[in-house]
Scaffold this active site. Sequence first.
Site, PDB file in Angstrom:
ATOM      1  N   ASP A 186      26.054  55.346  39.576  1.00 21.77           N
ATOM      2  CA  ASP A 186      26.151  55.093  41.006  1.00 21.77           C
ATOM      3  C   ASP A 186      27.523  55.593  41.447  1.00 21.77           C
ATOM      4  O   ASP A 186      28.557  55.071  41.009  1.00 21.77           O
ATOM      5  CB  ASP A 186      25.966  53.602  41.318  1.00 21.77           C
ATOM      6  CG  ASP A 186      25.852  53.359  42.829  1.00 21.77           C
ATOM      7  OD1 ASP A 186      26.497  54.111  43.598  1.00 21.77           O
ATOM      8  OD2 ASP A 186      25.133  52.426  43.223  1.00 21.77           O
ATOM      9  N   PHE A 190      27.657  46.628  41.737  1.00 22.38           N
ATOM     10  CA  PHE A 190      27.350  46.160  43.091  1.00 22.38           C
ATOM     11  C   PHE A 190      26.047  45.348  43.031  1.00 22.38           C
ATOM     12  O   PHE A 190      25.096  45.772  42.382  1.00 22.38           O
ATOM     13  CB  PHE A 190      27.178  47.395  43.977  1.00 22.38           C
ATOM     14  CG  PHE A 190      27.212  47.124  45.447  1.00 22.38           C
ATOM     15  CD1 PHE A 190      28.415  46.974  46.114  1.00 22.38           C
ATOM     16  CD2 PHE A 190      26.040  47.044  46.172  1.00 22.38           C
ATOM     17  CE1 PHE A 190      28.453  46.750  47.489  1.00 22.38           C
ATOM     18  CE2 PHE A 190      26.065  46.809  47.542  1.00 22.38           C
ATOM     19  CZ  PHE A 190      27.279  46.661  48.196  1.00 22.38           C
ATOM     20  N   ARG A 225      40.336  44.094  49.931  1.00 19.52           N
ATOM     21  CA  ARG A 225      40.299  45.495  49.481  1.00 19.52           C
ATOM     22  C   ARG A 225      41.015  46.379  50.495  1.00 19.52           C
ATOM     23  O   ARG A 225      40.707  46.346  51.692  1.00 19.52           O
ATOM     24  CB  ARG A 225      38.856  45.993  49.364  1.00 19.52           C
ATOM     25  CG  ARG A 225      38.074  45.403  48.239  1.00 19.52           C
ATOM     26  CD  ARG A 225      36.814  46.208  48.009  1.00 19.52           C
ATOM     27  NE  ARG A 225      36.027  46.420  49.228  1.00 19.52           N
ATOM     28  CZ  ARG A 225      34.856  47.049  49.252  1.00 19.52           C
ATOM     29  NH1 ARG A 225      34.353  47.553  48.138  1.00 19.52           N
ATOM     30  NH2 ARG A 225      34.182  47.187  50.379  1.00 19.52           N
ATOM     31  N   TYR A 280      28.070  57.248  53.567  1.00 18.34           N
ATOM     32  CA  TYR A 280      28.806  56.685  54.713  1.00 18.34           C
ATOM     33  C   TYR A 280      30.169  56.118  54.333  1.00 18.34           C
ATOM     34  O   TYR A 280      30.880  55.606  55.179  1.00 18.34           O
ATOM     35  CB  TYR A 280      27.966  55.617  55.428  1.00 18.34           C
ATOM     36  CG  TYR A 280      27.395  54.524  54.544  1.00 18.34           C
ATOM     37  CD1 TYR A 280      28.198  53.474  54.121  1.00 18.34           C
ATOM     38  CD2 TYR A 280      26.061  54.537  54.158  1.00 18.34           C
ATOM     39  CE1 TYR A 280      27.690  52.471  53.312  1.00 18.34           C
ATOM     40  CE2 TYR A 280      25.534  53.539  53.363  1.00 18.34           C
ATOM     41  CZ  TYR A 280      26.346  52.507  52.934  1.00 18.34           C
ATOM     42  OH  TYR A 280      25.836  51.526  52.136  1.00 18.34           O
ATOM     43  N   LYS A 281      30.540  56.203  53.052  1.00 18.35           N
ATOM     44  CA  LYS A 281      31.861  55.716  52.642  1.00 18.35           C
ATOM     45  C   LYS A 281      32.853  56.883  52.716  1.00 18.35           C
ATOM     46  O   LYS A 281      33.170  57.337  53.804  1.00 18.35           O
ATOM     47  CB  LYS A 281      31.746  55.072  51.266  1.00 18.35           C
ATOM     48  CG  LYS A 281      30.888  53.797  51.333  1.00 18.35           C
ATOM     49  CD  LYS A 281      30.544  53.178  50.006  1.00 18.35           C
ATOM     50  CE  LYS A 281      29.719  51.909  50.247  1.00 18.35           C
ATOM     51  NZ  LYS A 281      29.076  51.414  49.027  1.00 18.35           N
TER      52      LYS A 281
HETATM   53  C1  LIG Z   1      27.878  50.660  49.096  1.00 17.86           C
HETATM   54  C2  LIG Z   1      27.093  50.590  47.829  1.00 17.86           C
HETATM   55  C3  LIG Z   1      25.692  50.498  47.861  1.00 17.86           C
HETATM   56  C4  LIG Z   1      24.979  50.374  49.190  1.00 17.86           C
HETATM   57  O1  LIG Z   1      23.630  50.527  49.101  1.00 17.86           O
HETATM   58  P1  LIG Z   1      22.761  50.686  50.429  1.00 17.86           P
HETATM   59  O2  LIG Z   1      21.388  50.751  49.936  1.00 17.86           O
HETATM   60  O3  LIG Z   1      23.254  51.927  51.128  1.00 17.86           O
HETATM   61  O4  LIG Z   1      23.019  49.510  51.303  1.00 17.86           O
HETATM   62  C5  LIG Z   1      25.024  50.487  46.650  1.00 17.86           C
HETATM   63  N1  LIG Z   1      25.685  50.563  45.468  1.00 17.86           N
HETATM   64  C6  LIG Z   1      27.026  50.654  45.418  1.00 17.86           C
HETATM   65  C7  LIG Z   1      27.718  50.732  44.100  1.00 17.86           C
HETATM   66  C8  LIG Z   1      27.770  50.659  46.595  1.00 17.86           C
HETATM   67  O5  LIG Z   1      29.094  50.732  46.551  1.00 17.86           O
END
Ligand SMILES: *Cc1c(COP(=O)(O)O)cnc(C)c1O
Length: 417
Positions: free
Chosen positions: A202, A123, A377, A227-228
């Site tokens: 992660d 990400f 997705r 939040y996912k």
């Molecule tokens: C959704 C996601 C994030 C989001 O990071 P925030 O700091 O909460 O905005 C980070 N890393 C991965 C791999 C994600 O899927």
Amino acid sequence: MLELYERLDAADPLAGFRDEFVIEDPDLIYLDGNSLGRLPVRSAARIREVVGEEWGAGLIRSWNRGWYEAPTRAGDAIAPLIGAAPGQVIVGDSTSVNLYKLVMAALRQQPDRPVLVSDDLNFPTDLYIAQGAIDTLGGGRRLALLRSSDGMTIPTARVLEAIDERVALVMLSHVAFKSGYMYDAAAISARAREVGALVLWDLSHSVGAVPVRLDEWGADLAVGCTYKYLNAGPGAPAFLYVREALQSILDSPIWGWFGEADPFAFDLDYRPAPGVRRFLVGTPPMLSLSAIEPAVEIVRRAGIERIREKSIAMTGYLIERVDARLAPLGFTLGTPREPERRGSHVSIRHPEGYRINRALIEEMALLPDFRAPDNIRLGIAPLYNRFAELHEGVERIARVVQEARFTHFGDERDVVT
Ligand SMILES: *Cc1c(COP(=O)(O)O)cnc(C)c1O
């Protein structure tokens, strides 16, 4: 004779969990639980209680009635979902900030090892954080970025080859956000351990969707979203994990009072708190933090093994429908076919992906999301999605293309896609 999807829904042991979520519009097919999970009914009630009773009536007293311990309590609630013994997980700050704290701690602890290994499936925020940490620390450190040849996967063997004695930290997403590709985390963690490198997972696209076994893998560090698939609400604080043996060795780069040994002594010299608490920074956001525990309780009651079983059945069913119905319309699969190599979403690729996604949202009451250059997705949340929604969802996607509905939309991008 019932259709296959009807039989699958009828036999689904998790079917009843859908009632635990707020579903305002039964015709809306929500396939974006991997970006923002649905609102649990009980979380809405809990937030009202925190606002009305704990803030409204309790006021400052509420810090001594459970608020102060909320970050560790929420962490210990998440711990079993990621295979962590208690005392190794806390909740606070965003995933990005938690990554920053752990990446900085890991790099500073091993100044003689210049390399941070990651990959181009990661990400973007993860890579920005890594670049920023390296920029801040200097000292010849560098990011070794593994590149995918198909934009979807990187064989675990290639990662293993990249991990040697020069590596301080291996930082990867367990499940890739775009393709849903899932690494062999046990093998990679073991290799890191063997050469004395630290490994950070992660878990943003894993937690609540696939079983994670941090302690068993021998992982060192982890972060992840709430939040996912955990359904704790927009911007709910993220978690971080530090293996117990490392907690007294690693230092947070942000010395805030909530990470201090005795914050309410108001001592002017910082001493890190013992244990994982040292990675807290400041006052926790109680309104959003309080939505985590009720949401996590639902996932634990359903059982992560049963969630995974349904997720594999659903992604498998969806891939069959994509092959049968959407491949003839120009779609290709952007997700691995082997169930053990994918998480809980399926990406489908099409040159008109962006406009098709817009038409689905605006005209077809189907909410997926879009990730450049051409991925739509389709996220599957086994707690509330039904096989019937997957069947119908694919039919709606097919209609958008067959009826050329995507041509109603321009290619100018919304801020959030
Ligand atoms: C959704 C996601 C994030 C989001 O990071 P925030 O700091 O909460 O905005 C980070 N890393 C991965 C791999 C994600 O899927």
